[in-house]
Design a protein around this motif. Sequence first.
Motif, short mmCIF file in Angstrom:
data_model
loop_
_atom_site.label_atom_id
_atom_site.label_comp_id
_atom_site.label_asym_id
_atom_site.label_seq_id
_atom_site.Cartn_x
_atom_site.Cartn_y
_atom_site.Cartn_z
N THR A 178 32.05 37.59 49.49
CA THR A 178 32.76 39.18 49.54
C THR A 178 33.21 40.11 48.32
O THR A 178 33.32 40.80 47.99
N PHE A 179 34.24 39.20 47.06
CA PHE A 179 34.34 39.40 46.04
C PHE A 179 32.89 40.13 45.05
O PHE A 179 33.16 40.90 44.39
N VAL A 180 31.75 39.07 45.27
CA VAL A 180 30.54 39.37 44.67
C VAL A 180 30.07 41.00 45.40
O VAL A 180 30.08 41.65 44.54
N ALA A 181 30.12 41.73 46.45
CA ALA A 181 30.17 42.36 46.49
C ALA A 181 30.87 43.51 46.26
O ALA A 181 30.37 44.54 46.12
N VAL A 182 32.26 43.34 46.55
CA VAL A 182 33.50 44.34 46.36
C VAL A 182 32.55 44.36 44.49
O VAL A 182 32.88 45.82 43.99
N LEU A 183 32.52 43.59 43.44
CA LEU A 183 33.02 43.42 42.12
C LEU A 183 31.65 44.67 41.92
O LEU A 183 31.45 45.50 40.91
N PHE A 215 35.97 49.82 36.17
CA PHE A 215 36.88 48.95 35.44
C PHE A 215 38.29 48.41 35.48
O PHE A 215 38.21 47.25 35.64
N SER A 216 39.22 48.64 35.37
CA SER A 216 40.54 48.87 36.01
C SER A 216 41.06 47.86 37.12
O SER A 216 41.21 46.89 37.40
N LEU A 217 39.67 48.57 38.01
CA LEU A 217 39.81 47.85 39.26
C LEU A 217 39.63 46.09 39.80
O LEU A 217 39.47 45.86 40.32
N GLY A 218 38.23 46.52 38.63
CA GLY A 218 37.01 45.44 39.61
C GLY A 218 37.96 44.12 37.90
O GLY A 218 38.22 43.22 38.46
N VAL A 219 38.60 44.57 36.97
CA VAL A 219 40.30 43.71 35.99
C VAL A 219 40.87 43.05 37.30
O VAL A 219 40.55 41.61 37.52
N PHE A 226 27.52 32.32 41.53
CA PHE A 226 27.11 33.70 41.30
C PHE A 226 28.85 34.31 41.70
O PHE A 226 28.29 35.70 41.16
N VAL A 227 29.93 34.33 41.91
CA VAL A 227 31.16 34.77 41.80
C VAL A 227 30.98 35.31 40.56
O VAL A 227 31.56 36.53 39.58
N CYS A 228 31.03 34.20 39.31
CA CYS A 228 31.06 34.43 37.74
C CYS A 228 30.17 35.19 37.55
O CYS A 228 30.37 35.91 36.63
N ASN A 229 29.21 35.04 37.75
CA ASN A 229 28.15 35.90 37.62
C ASN A 229 28.22 37.28 37.37
O ASN A 229 27.97 38.64 36.62
N SER A 230 28.91 37.78 38.84
CA SER A 230 29.21 39.36 39.14
C SER A 230 30.17 39.33 38.49
O SER A 230 30.87 41.16 37.99
N VAL A 231 31.06 38.31 37.52
CA VAL A 231 32.55 39.21 37.07
C VAL A 231 31.37 39.60 35.44
O VAL A 231 32.05 40.06 35.13
#
Length: 878
Positions: free
Chosen positions: A177-182, A191-195, A211-216
């Motif tokens: 989910t986090f990967v998709a929303v990022l 950008f601010s929402l992504g932060v 892969f979450v860190c990769n998306s971040v």
Amino acid sequence: MATVNHHCLLNLPHIPPPPPINRPKLPLLPPSSLPSLSLSRLSSLSASLSLSPATIHKRSPSSSFEREEIESAVDGFFYLLRLSSQHHDVEVTRAVHASFLKLSEEKTKLGNALISTYLKLGLPRDALLVFASLSSPSVVSYTALISGFSRLNLEIKALKVFFKMRSEGLIEPNEYTFVAVLNACVRSGRFSLGVQIHGLIVKSGFLDSVFVCNSVMSLYSSGDARKVFDEMPERDVASWNTLISSLVKEGLFGEAFGLFCEMNRVEEADSFTVSTLLSASDLMRGRELHGRVIRVGLRQELSVSNALIGFYAKYGDVRKVETLYEMMSVRDGFTLTEMITAYMAFGMVDLAVEMFEKIPEKNTISYNALMAGFCRNGYGSKALKLFIEMLLRGVELTDFSLTSAVDACGLVAEKKVSEQVHGFCVKFGCATNPCIQTALLDMCTRCERMTDAEEMFEQWPCNLNSSKATTSMLGGYFRNGLPEKALSLFYRTLKEEKLVLDEVSLTLALAVCGTLGFVEMGDQIHGYALKDGFFNDIGLGNSLISMYSKCFRFSDAVKVFNTMREHDLVSWNSLLSCYILQRNGDEALAIWLRMNKEGIKPDTITLALVISSYRYTESDKISTCRDLFRSMETVYNISPTTEHYTAFVRVLGHWGLLEEAEETVNSMPFHPEVSVLRALLDSCRVHSNASMAKRVAKLILSAKPDNPSEYILKSNIYSASGLWHRSETIREEMRERGYRKHPSRSWIVHGNAIHSFHARDTSHPEEKDVYSGLEILIMECLKAGYEPNTEFVLQEVDELTKKSFLFHHSAKLALTYGILTAKNQREPVRVVKNVMVCGDCHEFYKYVSVVVKREVVLRDSSGFHRFVNGKCSCKDLW
């Protein structure tokens, strides 16, 4: 990317919707191809797909056998959904959906599969209907929606689904989910929402996921991405690729290759790594990467081969591109699109079109590549026809499609067509897109819509790059014969810090200075270029040569050429033009000889300039010019064009070889354009050959004019013959087509300002002094033997009025102002005229040089005239 509806354009009738695509229906597979399904199960599945009441119904299964049948059918549904997605068969998915609605047991897993399939098929509304029918949606359900919406450019809807999931508080997001929303945040620029989501990821403890860190990392610029990268407890190839890609996007190529070297110590680069780096490589690095591809066995990777084609296309190696293409065992639509782009970059338009025809399923990307290529090679009409084809076939339009269509209008330069395309962009809400808005502004400047361009420029949004808009306006004013406005805008925007001085803006400013003969301003720009290190730019050096050539400073033009570290063909052509402007044919031919010795291959412009230079040398060299013209195709592989015929006819006419000139025109392999006929007509005027002039004039009058200058020529021929009614008819036709004549003007640069004059001009603040001074000059010249020639007044008025009109031509007014304001009596008076000087003004200037005992220099559209002691450097042949 914007998706645009498709309606009529360019006066087309209503465009019907495109016919449905006839895709082969996905048949129910035979039992042998479904090993996991028995014949009875397949029959049950078949019955359910035909929507007949059978095994699958809403009541609960009454036996383990029925439960087993339903489970088997559901397994078949999963399989069919995969096939439906693969073959893009919507009907099968809808049939599964209908059966899905009849299930009474928990059906979340099948619902999730349906959501994913609908989104892959590009049907977000159907996906939402399935989601709404789920009694207990899972985290997979939400994640499938978020991911699918993001892929379909519906990032805002994706984020709303995430907010809904968070507000309900029943289901916690997982790493997927986090990967998709990022991804949705990155694609929508939030950008601010992504932060904030990054903070939630930290709080939820998902930073351990690679892969979450990769998306971040993809959310941040390279600096912050590097911080995330350095803090990762574990990395994979995608981690390295994400950071390398970020560095490449920001133009930090050196750092990207440094990270690549670091990566090689711990990870083996994959096809994505190599493809990304190839887009950032110079020639040496790219060749090294190519060698690595061969060594590690990535040569057969499709994405790598495509990237290599793009790389060698960028560096102009057509043989390498074609070799790579031939060696590919597998190709896709992207390969063919890369080849289209490559061929267009090499100017091989026919091969690009041939490659386009080979694409089995043409899509937006392939259409865009061909249309952009047409624009790049100057085929505006072909680009517009392709755009209309996209509309007729229902091809999805993107911002890139519309930008190319707008650029094509600028190339065609037809006002009405540009207004239709402009309206099309406004109607579908695309005119506010930054790229399209900039293209629209440039289009208006190219289609004689400067009023619209000025209105757009004055309302330019603060958040958009105003420097590009300013550069477009500078170019527009320059192209539309408004150099003073261009110079005023340059000063104003520079003061307001709305213009970034780079190679493009400086080149435009130099072009304006050259047109105006404003050498003082040109000197300042030259100094700025030296101070800020722009002088190594070849294009800027070429512009300096041209500027000094047009500003009477020929020695400075030659000096710039000699101090340039590198020259391209434009540099040599600019130097040739410098000598031709001053009518110095011998020096131009010396440069041509030097080019041949140094092995510099000429282009069509070079040969046209060299042929023209024979007008300004000795008559005994005409045979050399004739040999050059006749050997163009055999020696230089360049077929003579209209420009070459025009130049050659002018040379023959200049030396009085009118019969040969006429024979050359009559033997042309294509229909002679008006420019060739005009060259012959001018020669007839100079050598007073009235009979030939009549024949040539008839040919000009029988031709349909295509531009304002041809309309004016036709009108003037009628006026000179006393056919005033026909002349006015031509002028009226010209007005109906939206053409306008740039009025004849002459100007003087004095006191860091442009003092411009039109015929019978009374707008100058020192008008009384100018007219008084001109009266005195005329009287003195008449005493010295000057006789006004009223044949150059092409208006139906009496003889006395003709003389009045003649005495107040713009060239005479500008010359008078120059004499009155000159401080240094030893310096020549310099006048610039935007069209060719008339014969009477030319004669008047010769007498003025005697009366005032000083040199007068005039630059008109034919070149420079130096008047000294009653003689002109052109020898009265211009």
